[in-house]
Design a protein around this motif. Structure first.
Motif, PDB file in Angstrom:
ATOM      1  N   ILE A  17       0.891  -1.185  -0.068  1.00 39.67           N
ATOM      2  CA  ILE A  17       0.073   0.001  -0.122  1.00 39.67           C
ATOM      3  C   ILE A  17       0.998   1.223   0.075  1.00 39.67           C
ATOM      4  CG2 ILE A  17      -1.891   1.108   1.186  1.00 39.67           C
ATOM      5  CD1 ILE A  17      -2.816  -1.430   2.586  1.00 39.67           C
ATOM      6  N   HIS A  18       0.525   2.264  -1.002  1.00 40.55           N
ATOM      7  CA  HIS A  18       1.324   3.385  -0.841  1.00 40.55           C
ATOM      8  C   HIS A  18       0.106   4.334  -0.812  1.00 40.55           C
ATOM      9  CE1 HIS A  18       5.045   1.883  -2.768  1.00 40.55           C
ATOM     10  NE2 HIS A  18       4.195   0.883  -2.989  1.00 40.55           N
ATOM     11  N   SER A  19       0.582   5.752  -0.784  1.00 42.42           N
ATOM     12  CA  SER A  19      -0.541   6.718  -0.788  1.00 42.42           C
ATOM     13  C   SER A  19      -0.061   7.729  -1.637  1.00 42.42           C
ATOM     14  CB  SER A  19      -0.892   7.079   0.673  1.00 42.42           C
ATOM     15  OG  SER A  19      -1.805   8.321   0.477  1.00 42.42           O
TER      16      SER A  19
ATOM     17  N   ARG B 285       4.065  13.159  -3.102  1.00 46.71           N
ATOM     18  CA  ARG B 285       4.863  12.291  -2.271  1.00 46.71           C
ATOM     19  C   ARG B 285       3.949  10.994  -1.883  1.00 46.71           C
ATOM     20  NH1 ARG B 285       8.637  15.675   0.163  1.00 46.71           N
ATOM     21  NH2 ARG B 285       8.152  17.743   0.089  1.00 46.71           N
ATOM     22  N   CYS B 286       4.630  10.065  -1.458  1.00 46.02           N
ATOM     23  CA  CYS B 286       4.005   8.818  -0.956  1.00 46.02           C
ATOM     24  C   CYS B 286       3.611   9.089   0.547  1.00 46.02           C
ATOM     25  CB  CYS B 286       4.925   7.531  -1.079  1.00 46.02           C
ATOM     26  SG  CYS B 286       3.938   6.214  -0.525  1.00 46.02           S
ATOM     27  N   ALA B 287       2.485   8.999   1.052  1.00 49.60           N
ATOM     28  CA  ALA B 287       2.038   9.104   2.247  1.00 49.60           C
ATOM     29  C   ALA B 287       1.726   7.902   3.268  1.00 49.60           C
ATOM     30  CB  ALA B 287       0.756  10.356   2.319  1.00 49.60           C
ATOM     31  N   GLU B 288       2.289   6.629   2.622  1.00 49.30           N
ATOM     32  CA  GLU B 288       1.853   5.427   3.415  1.00 49.30           C
ATOM     33  C   GLU B 288       3.355   4.908   3.533  1.00 49.30           C
ATOM     34  OE1 GLU B 288      -1.389   4.282   4.392  1.00 49.30           O
ATOM     35  OE2 GLU B 288       0.084   3.427   5.609  1.00 49.30           O
ATOM     36  N   LEU B 289       3.655   4.514   4.713  1.00 43.72           N
ATOM     37  CA  LEU B 289       4.979   4.011   5.170  1.00 43.72           C
ATOM     38  C   LEU B 289       4.975   2.608   4.231  1.00 43.72           C
ATOM     39  CD1 LEU B 289       7.990   4.025   6.245  1.00 43.72           C
ATOM     40  CD2 LEU B 289       6.915   3.114   8.194  1.00 43.72           C
ATOM     41  N   CYS B 290       6.031   2.615   3.198  1.00 50.79           N
ATOM     42  CA  CYS B 290       5.773   1.315   2.232  1.00 50.79           C
ATOM     43  C   CYS B 290       7.160   0.645   2.356  1.00 50.79           C
ATOM     44  CB  CYS B 290       5.471   1.972   0.870  1.00 50.79           C
ATOM     45  SG  CYS B 290       6.564   3.138   0.164  1.00 50.79           S
ATOM     46  N   GLY B 291       8.192   0.981   2.792  1.00 43.82           N
ATOM     47  CA  GLY B 291       9.623   0.309   3.196  1.00 43.82           C
ATOM     48  C   GLY B 291      10.620   1.219   3.109  1.00 43.82           C
TER      49      GLY B 291
ATOM     50  N   TYR C 297      12.519   2.820   1.061  1.00 45.46           N
ATOM     51  CA  TYR C 297      12.817   4.094   0.497  1.00 45.46           C
ATOM     52  C   TYR C 297      11.486   4.915   0.231  1.00 45.46           C
ATOM     53  CZ  TYR C 297      17.397   2.296  -0.652  1.00 45.46           C
ATOM     54  OH  TYR C 297      18.696   1.662  -0.589  1.00 45.46           O
ATOM     55  N   HIS C 298      10.915   4.723   1.275  1.00 43.91           N
ATOM     56  CA  HIS C 298       9.581   5.354   1.217  1.00 43.91           C
ATOM     57  C   HIS C 298       9.442   6.647   1.181  1.00 43.91           C
ATOM     58  CE1 HIS C 298       5.827   7.007   2.745  1.00 43.91           C
ATOM     59  NE2 HIS C 298       6.459   7.689   3.858  1.00 43.91           N
ATOM     60  N   ALA C 299      10.523   7.161   1.618  1.00 39.74           N
ATOM     61  CA  ALA C 299      10.903   8.933   1.977  1.00 39.74           C
ATOM     62  C   ALA C 299      11.319   9.316   0.517  1.00 39.74           C
ATOM     63  CB  ALA C 299      11.846   9.047   3.060  1.00 39.74           C
ATOM     64  N   PHE C 300      11.592   8.551  -0.348  1.00 41.10           N
ATOM     65  CA  PHE C 300      12.551   8.738  -1.581  1.00 41.10           C
ATOM     66  C   PHE C 300      11.361   8.972  -2.867  1.00 41.10           C
ATOM     67  CE2 PHE C 300      16.858   6.992  -0.272  1.00 41.10           C
ATOM     68  CZ  PHE C 300      16.817   7.794   0.994  1.00 41.10           C
ATOM     69  N   MET C 301      10.017   8.550  -2.555  1.00 35.26           N
ATOM     70  CA  MET C 301       8.984   8.323  -3.415  1.00 35.26           C
ATOM     71  C   MET C 301       8.528   9.679  -3.945  1.00 35.26           C
ATOM     72  SD  MET C 301       6.867   4.919  -2.795  1.00 35.26           S
ATOM     73  CE  MET C 301       5.742   4.998  -4.131  1.00 35.26           C
ATOM     74  N   ASN C 302       9.236  10.657  -4.278  1.00 37.89           N
ATOM     75  CA  ASN C 302       8.778  11.916  -4.670  1.00 37.89           C
ATOM     76  C   ASN C 302       8.452  12.010  -6.411  1.00 37.89           C
ATOM     77  OD1 ASN C 302       9.213  12.944  -2.059  1.00 37.89           O
ATOM     78  ND2 ASN C 302      10.520  14.414  -2.535  1.00 37.89           N
TER      79      ASN C 302
END
Ligand code: CU
Length: 308
Positions: free
Chosen positions: A197-199, A233-239, A241-246
């Motif tokens: 799940i991503h957001s 951004r991705c707003a669902e902790l997905c793993g 590199y979650h924070a890199f999903m810009n």
């Protein structure tokens, strides 16, 4: 003397408080200040701005109006608390007058909160319904595909899973994916994930929606009313590199968008197609993160962390 004056004073204070509150509300209504003016005056109460979609404006107005209502009630309550603390502070050993209840007062503070909640509920239901509204014939359909850890945006020729992708943009660890969309058109986003799940979140849209793997295809529509470039951004902790999903949302004029899509359909890359419509080819508001991990951790020596 004491009994008479203290019986009169609370009533007078109550009347003054009521007048003050009513006056403030009336002043707000008569001053011609829009909700947006109040939002500006208070730094949007924590939101990034008034938003870039018609849907965002509605949510923004609801948020600002609800916050002002909450603050008005809050100020009234704090005022009464402080007034009681000061007015009825301990002055001697004499036991204060013991009262049981005051029926009008009981009714007032039962009915008032119910009314406030009913009004908030009414407007929330209206705005939520509008934000979730789907049209029969959206102008553009974009499939959002999330995966660990990037985005793919597919421009579609119809609605639903069965439709075809006519052009596509995908991000990599070196290139931020760019989502180009036109202003003033109904854009339908259909979301799907390849793994977890991503957001999908663009803060300036004042909106995010989860992107699910499997059968669930989340759909929403927006109409943008401001051109420009905005970070998504991705707003669902997905793993890891979650924070890199810009990603970068680029809102352009309709004619420019048509030109962009034609270029994409003709086989040009997103960067070439952006250059063709006179736009900066790469993301300007965000840049790729360094994904190279180090073999050591903060607490362990390098060899131990690497399992040697
Ligand atoms: Cu994610």
């Amino acid at each position: 003397m004491g009994a008479r004056s203290s019986a009169r004073r609370p009533r007078a204070v109550g009347r003054a408080a009521g007048l003050g509150l009513g006056g403030a509300t009336l002043l707000m209504l008569l001053s011609g200040c829009s909700i947006a003016d109040w939002g500006d005056a208070f730094g949007h109460f924590g939101w990034p701005s008034r938003g870039i979609t018609l849907q965002a404006h509605e949510m923004y107005d609801l948020w600002i109006a609800s916050t002002i209502a909450a603050l008005t009630v809050g100020v009234g309550v704090w005022g009464l608390i402080f007034w009681c603390v000061i007015r009825y502070r301990k002055r001697g050993e004499e036991l204060p007058v013991q009262t049981r209840f005051n029926m009008p007062m009981e009714i007032l503070y039962t009915v008032t909160p119910i009314l406030i909640v009913a009004v908030l509920f009414y407007y929330t239901a209206i705005v939520q319904t509008n934000v979730d509204k789907l049209s029969k014939n959206p102008d553009q359909i974009v499939e959002v595909v999330a995966f660990k850890w990037n985005w793919q945006f597919n421009y579609r020729d119809g609605m639903g899973e069965k439709a075809n992708t006519v052009a596509s943009t995908v991000g990599s660890s070196d290139v931020i994916p760019i989502l180009v969309v036109p202003i003033g058109e109904k854009i339908r986003f259909e979301e799907t994930s390849k793994d977890v799940i991503h957001s999908f979140w663009v803060p300036e849209m004042l909106f995010k929606r989860d992107v699910f793997p499997g059968n669930v295809r989340n759909v929403f529509e927006v109409t943008l009313d401001k051109t420009g470039r905005y970070v998504g951004r991705c707003a669902e902790l997905c793993g890891t590199y979650h924070a890199f999903m810009n990603f970068e949302l680029v809102v352009v004029e309709s004619a420019e968008f048509d030109q962009f899509l034609e270029a994409k359909k003709a086989g040009k890359s997103t960067q070439e197609a952006l250059t063709a419509i006179g736009k900066e080819p790469y993301a300007t508001r965000t840049s790729p993160f360094n994904t190279r991990r180090q073999s050591h951790t903060w607490n362990q020596p390098e060899t131990q962390a690497a399992g040697k």
